[in-house]
Enzyme design. Structure first.
Site, PDB file in Angstrom:
ATOM      1  CB  CYS A   1      22.847  15.047   4.956  1.00  0.00           C
ATOM      2  SG  CYS A   1      21.280  15.484   4.182  1.00  0.00           S
TER       3      CYS A   1
ATOM      4  CB  CYS B   1      22.428  15.161   1.235  1.00  0.00           C
ATOM      5  SG  CYS B   1      22.161  16.768   1.981  1.00  0.00           S
TER       6      CYS B   1
END
Length: 97
Positions: free
Chosen positions: A25, A22
């Site tokens: 993230c 991600c």
């Protein structure tokens, strides 16, 4: 340490559910590291990879990454998903301290 012990390890605990793939993230990683340093000894911060903790992620109804959950005295008091400003997150954690 199990999840129940983790969320009760200090009066205020931050849990981040993230995924290695991600991009949001990945951008939050250095932010979380800074917050860990600033709050060391006061707030425990746990980062859980949703792919390695799929059952727990399902149990906690995590359907976006990153998802941040603040626990106070073992109970969830705030939850937000997505990339966010580090100061906003720090202020939010400190508001429960």
């Amino acid at each position: 340490m199990n999840y129940t012990e983790a969320i009760n390890s200090t009066p205020v605990v931050l849990v981040e559910f993230y995924a290695t793939w991600c991009p949001h993230c990945q951008r939050m990683m250095p932010v979380i590291e800074q917050i860990k340093e600033l709050l060391e000894g006061q707030v425990d911060i746990y980062q859980l990879d949703i792919d390695q903790n799929a059952e727990l992620s399902d149990l906690e109804k995590v359907n976006a990454t990153p998802t941040f959950v603040i626990y106070k005295d073992g109970k969830p008091v705030w939850r937000e998903s997505g990339e966010m400003d580090g100061q906003f997150l720090l202020d939010k954690i400190q508001s429960f301290m």
